[in-house]
Write a protein that holds these residues in place. Structure first.
Motif, PDB file in Angstrom:
ATOM      1  N   LEU A 153      47.410  -3.318  84.792  1.00  0.00           N
ATOM      2  CA  LEU A 153      48.617  -4.107  85.055  1.00  0.00           C
ATOM      3  C   LEU A 153      48.260  -5.565  85.356  1.00  0.00           C
ATOM      4  CD1 LEU A 153      50.557  -1.445  87.136  1.00  0.00           C
ATOM      5  CD2 LEU A 153      51.217  -2.313  84.870  1.00  0.00           C
ATOM      6  N   ALA A 154      47.147  -5.783  86.034  1.00  0.00           N
ATOM      7  CA  ALA A 154      46.718  -7.165  86.325  1.00  0.00           C
ATOM      8  C   ALA A 154      46.381  -7.893  85.035  1.00  0.00           C
ATOM      9  CB  ALA A 154      45.532  -7.159  87.274  1.00  0.00           C
ATOM     10  N   ALA A 155      45.749  -7.186  84.100  1.00  0.00           N
ATOM     11  CA  ALA A 155      45.443  -7.815  82.795  1.00  0.00           C
ATOM     12  C   ALA A 155      46.746  -8.117  82.050  1.00  0.00           C
ATOM     13  CB  ALA A 155      44.543  -6.898  81.972  1.00  0.00           C
ATOM     14  N   GLU A 156      47.691  -7.180  82.087  1.00  0.00           N
ATOM     15  CA  GLU A 156      48.978  -7.402  81.411  1.00  0.00           C
ATOM     16  C   GLU A 156      49.731  -8.580  82.033  1.00  0.00           C
ATOM     17  OE1 GLU A 156      51.404  -3.876  81.213  1.00  0.00           O
ATOM     18  OE2 GLU A 156      53.083  -4.977  80.298  1.00  0.00           O
ATOM     19  N   ALA A 157      49.644  -8.714  83.353  1.00  0.00           N
ATOM     20  CA  ALA A 157      50.303  -9.824  84.054  1.00  0.00           C
ATOM     21  C   ALA A 157      49.578 -11.152  83.826  1.00  0.00           C
ATOM     22  CB  ALA A 157      50.387  -9.524  85.546  1.00  0.00           C
ATOM     23  N   ASP A 158      48.391 -11.068  83.250  1.00  0.00           N
ATOM     24  CA  ASP A 158      47.531 -12.243  83.031  1.00  0.00           C
ATOM     25  C   ASP A 158      47.179 -12.958  84.335  1.00  0.00           C
ATOM     26  OD1 ASP A 158      45.921 -13.793  81.461  1.00  0.00           O
ATOM     27  OD2 ASP A 158      47.509 -15.147  80.793  1.00  0.00           O
ATOM     28  N   PHE A 159      46.931 -12.167  85.358  1.00  0.00           N
ATOM     29  CA  PHE A 159      46.385 -12.714  86.600  1.00  0.00           C
ATOM     30  C   PHE A 159      44.892 -13.025  86.418  1.00  0.00           C
ATOM     31  CE2 PHE A 159      49.616  -9.966  89.007  1.00  0.00           C
ATOM     32  CZ  PHE A 159      50.336 -11.046  89.510  1.00  0.00           C
ATOM     33  N   ALA A 160      44.395 -14.099  87.047  1.00  0.00           N
ATOM     34  CA  ALA A 160      42.958 -14.122  87.332  1.00  0.00           C
ATOM     35  C   ALA A 160      42.719 -13.014  88.361  1.00  0.00           C
ATOM     36  CB  ALA A 160      42.546 -15.479  87.877  1.00  0.00           C
ATOM     37  N   MET A 161      41.512 -12.481  88.414  1.00  0.00           N
ATOM     38  CA  MET A 161      41.243 -11.331  89.290  1.00  0.00           C
ATOM     39  C   MET A 161      39.977 -11.576  90.110  1.00  0.00           C
ATOM     40  SD  MET A 161      41.702  -8.288  86.463  1.00  0.00           S
ATOM     41  CE  MET A 161      42.663  -8.684  84.974  1.00  0.00           C
ATOM     42  N   ALA A 162      40.054 -11.225  91.378  1.00  0.00           N
ATOM     43  CA  ALA A 162      38.877 -11.297  92.250  1.00  0.00           C
ATOM     44  C   ALA A 162      38.561  -9.875  92.698  1.00  0.00           C
ATOM     45  CB  ALA A 162      39.175 -12.185  93.453  1.00  0.00           C
ATOM     46  N   ASN A 187      40.437  -8.316  75.696  1.00  0.00           N
ATOM     47  CA  ASN A 187      40.035  -8.540  74.298  1.00  0.00           C
ATOM     48  C   ASN A 187      39.852 -10.029  73.962  1.00  0.00           C
ATOM     49  OD1 ASN A 187      39.353  -7.587  71.763  1.00  0.00           O
ATOM     50  ND2 ASN A 187      41.444  -7.835  70.992  1.00  0.00           N
ATOM     51  N   ASP A 188      39.183 -10.744  74.864  1.00  0.00           N
ATOM     52  CA  ASP A 188      38.907 -12.157  74.590  1.00  0.00           C
ATOM     53  C   ASP A 188      37.606 -12.542  75.289  1.00  0.00           C
ATOM     54  OD1 ASP A 188      39.538 -12.453  77.290  1.00  0.00           O
ATOM     55  OD2 ASP A 188      41.473 -13.397  76.921  1.00  0.00           O
ATOM     56  N   THR A 189      37.304 -13.827  75.294  1.00  0.00           N
ATOM     57  CA  THR A 189      36.022 -14.284  75.847  1.00  0.00           C
ATOM     58  C   THR A 189      36.208 -15.051  77.147  1.00  0.00           C
ATOM     59  OG1 THR A 189      36.143 -16.305  74.544  1.00  0.00           O
ATOM     60  CG2 THR A 189      34.988 -14.423  73.557  1.00  0.00           C
ATOM     61  N   ARG A 190      37.242 -14.721  77.911  1.00  0.00           N
ATOM     62  CA  ARG A 190      37.482 -15.391  79.199  1.00  0.00           C
ATOM     63  C   ARG A 190      36.226 -15.305  80.082  1.00  0.00           C
ATOM     64  NH1 ARG A 190      42.359 -12.221  81.512  1.00  0.00           N
ATOM     65  NH2 ARG A 190      42.879 -12.244  79.316  1.00  0.00           N
ATOM     66  N   PRO A 191      35.996 -16.281  80.932  1.00  0.00           N
ATOM     67  CA  PRO A 191      34.782 -16.243  81.756  1.00  0.00           C
ATOM     68  C   PRO A 191      34.858 -15.227  82.900  1.00  0.00           C
ATOM     69  CG  PRO A 191      36.016 -18.270  82.156  1.00  0.00           C
ATOM     70  CD  PRO A 191      36.736 -17.541  81.057  1.00  0.00           C
ATOM     71  N   SER A 228      41.894 -15.694  83.971  1.00  0.00           N
ATOM     72  CA  SER A 228      43.069 -15.288  83.190  1.00  0.00           C
ATOM     73  C   SER A 228      42.830 -15.726  81.746  1.00  0.00           C
ATOM     74  CB  SER A 228      44.327 -15.968  83.739  1.00  0.00           C
ATOM     75  OG  SER A 228      44.389 -17.314  83.298  1.00  0.00           O
ATOM     76  N   SER A 229      43.784 -15.445  80.864  1.00  0.00           N
ATOM     77  CA  SER A 229      43.612 -15.879  79.469  1.00  0.00           C
ATOM     78  C   SER A 229      43.606 -17.397  79.348  1.00  0.00           C
ATOM     79  CB  SER A 229      44.730 -15.295  78.598  1.00  0.00           C
ATOM     80  OG  SER A 229      45.953 -15.943  78.905  1.00  0.00           O
ATOM     81  N   ARG A 230      44.074 -18.087  80.385  1.00  0.00           N
ATOM     82  CA  ARG A 230      44.178 -19.552  80.347  1.00  0.00           C
ATOM     83  C   ARG A 230      42.981 -20.246  80.994  1.00  0.00           C
ATOM     84  NH1 ARG A 230      47.469 -22.585  78.159  1.00  0.00           N
ATOM     85  NH2 ARG A 230      47.708 -23.898  79.975  1.00  0.00           N
ATOM     86  N   THR A 231      42.089 -19.485  81.592  1.00  0.00           N
ATOM     87  CA  THR A 231      40.965 -20.089  82.329  1.00  0.00           C
ATOM     88  C   THR A 231      40.034 -20.842  81.363  1.00  0.00           C
ATOM     89  OG1 THR A 231      41.128 -18.368  83.979  1.00  0.00           O
ATOM     90  CG2 THR A 231      39.047 -19.583  83.897  1.00  0.00           C
ATOM     91  N   ARG A 232      39.577 -22.008  81.766  1.00  0.00           N
ATOM     92  CA  ARG A 232      38.794 -22.886  80.901  1.00  0.00           C
ATOM     93  C   ARG A 232      37.412 -23.159  81.500  1.00  0.00           C
ATOM     94  NH1 ARG A 232      41.355 -24.826  76.975  1.00  0.00           N
ATOM     95  NH2 ARG A 232      39.896 -26.566  76.742  1.00  0.00           N
ATOM     96  N   ILE A 233      36.490 -23.543  80.615  1.00  0.00           N
ATOM     97  CA  ILE A 233      35.154 -23.956  81.054  1.00  0.00           C
ATOM     98  C   ILE A 233      34.937 -25.395  80.617  1.00  0.00           C
ATOM     99  CG2 ILE A 233      32.677 -23.609  80.771  1.00  0.00           C
ATOM    100  CD1 ILE A 233      33.041 -20.748  80.645  1.00  0.00           C
ATOM    101  N   ILE A 234      34.511 -26.229  81.545  1.00  0.00           N
ATOM    102  CA  ILE A 234      34.116 -27.597  81.215  1.00  0.00           C
ATOM    103  C   ILE A 234      32.594 -27.612  81.184  1.00  0.00           C
ATOM    104  CG2 ILE A 234      34.222 -30.025  81.862  1.00  0.00           C
ATOM    105  CD1 ILE A 234      36.706 -29.426  83.521  1.00  0.00           C
TER     106      ILE A 234
END
Lengths: 250, 250
Positions: A153-162, A187-191, A228-234
């Motif tokens: 459910l957390a993945a479906e909600a697109d929460f970042a998770m700790a 199913n992605d390459t989120r960090p 989350s799916s929106r998390t970015r790496i600089i």
């Protein structure tokens, strides 16, 4: 003497992260109660008694603290991180609720601390910079199927998770399953961040894309954060910055 | 002089909750950048310049901080609570990613603080004592339907929930809908905590069963915490204790 109980957070390890509120109450205590490595962080002094106990005896320890306060002692129950996050505060209140009626009249309060996920997040950037959840991966006190349901459910909600308590010697399989569930659900390459002994001299931070995360990267001293799916790496010279932007487009 | 940026959390309001790490960096700063009420918390001194700005200019403020650090200034960006939780850290990193390449070489770090949900939780007991989520209810930067989706999934996951920015004059309807969604999705009498100005002299804490929660109980200075289905109340003389037990039975 009127006794009290303070349930105090010592933060993740670095003494510079202990709040003045907690430092002050430690100077007033007659007794310190807690898990051995946390009690070791407290400097002894005349008039102070240290009561260190082993893991998994949280209710015994809580009862002991409440009994001493009933007798007029000034008792600090020490937790790592924040006492309200997968730590001693809930255990003490379980003991109060199940205990003798007069324990409800005791002067009890909780003093917050820097919890591990926020220290780990700060070290890497701001991976918890938008909506997120915190899950204790230990199935000692809850069924594994509930953990798995929350992960999906957390993945479906697109929460970042700790994740706290990701893996121990007695529970090697749970984190294997956790990574399997997330790799399929996201199913992605989120960090994924593995932050071990965060803020301590031997701190280790490792950042890998989710498909490359393996169970051996975590142990009980590791805080795991999944973006989350929106998390970015600089990327840059030196450690990359991981952050989750504040906005999600329409 | 080599410049730097520190994104520092001032905690929820009480100065006794500011970590020594943050207090120390404030003494080293040449410039303080932040939202007006947070900058007001910093004592001025010779050699220090205070740059207070209004709400909703987080990117301008971040760019200003990064520009000053590029020129060799020692800049502290102050946030309330923890800078990594719905605060300035993500904004600064958005500015870094979109900005000139040399900003990536700057010495930037995040200094954690006591975030409002953990201060509010401590004041009432341990409502976040087991798995929980944190959601920003403002739809300024994300569509309302994403907030509503997260609320439904969080209820299904049986997370305790902490809500930041529940309600403002410009967004009166969101919190009305939030309570409607939760009352239908949860369908029980779990406690809801409204903690306004937590740890400040005018702190107000109100605890009501979910069916009795009304939108006017929250404003922008209120942290809202909704228990899980397992959250309990210990009644006693004085304020009740709200906590979420560590265990969930099979």
């Amino acid at each position: 003497m009127t006794g009290w109980v303070r349930i105090a957070g010592l933060g993740p390890g670095d003494d510079a992260l202990i709040t003045p509120e907690v430092s002050d109450v430690l100077t007033q205590a007659t007794d310190i109660v807690g898990y051995i490595p946390y009690v070791k962080r407290i400097a002894n002094r005349p008039g102070l008694t240290l009561h260190a106990s082993d893991n998994r005896v949280e209710i015994d320890r809580s009862q002991h603290a409440l009994e001493m306060a009933s007798e007029g002692r000034k008792v600090v129950v020490v937790s790592s991180g924040d006492p309200g996050v997968f730590a001693m505060a809930a255990a003490v209140f379980e003991a109060v609720e199940a205990g003798p009626a007069h324990w409800r009249s005791l002067d009890i309060s909780v003093l917050p601390g820097i919890t591990a996920m926020l220290a780990a997040s700060a070290r890497c950037g701001a991976p918890l910079g938008h909506d997120f959840c915190a899950i204790n991966l230990s199935d000692n006190l809850k069924p594994w199927r509930l953990i798995e349901k929350r992960l999906r459910l957390a993945a479906e909600a697109d929460f970042a998770m700790a994740f706290y308590n990701p893996r121990s010697k007695s529970r090697p399989e749970g984190f294997v399953r956790t990574l399997d569930v997330l790799k399929h659900a996201c199913n992605d390459t989120r960090p994924v961040i593995f932050a071990r002994n965060v803020t301590r001299p031997d701190e280790q931070i490792r950042i890998v894309p989710l498909p490359d995360a393996t169970p051996d990267m975590a142990d009980m001293r590791t805080m795991v954060i999944v973006g989350s799916s929106r998390t970015r790496i600089i990327t840059r010279d030196g450690a990359p910055i991981v952050y989750t932007p504040r906005s999600t487009p329409e």
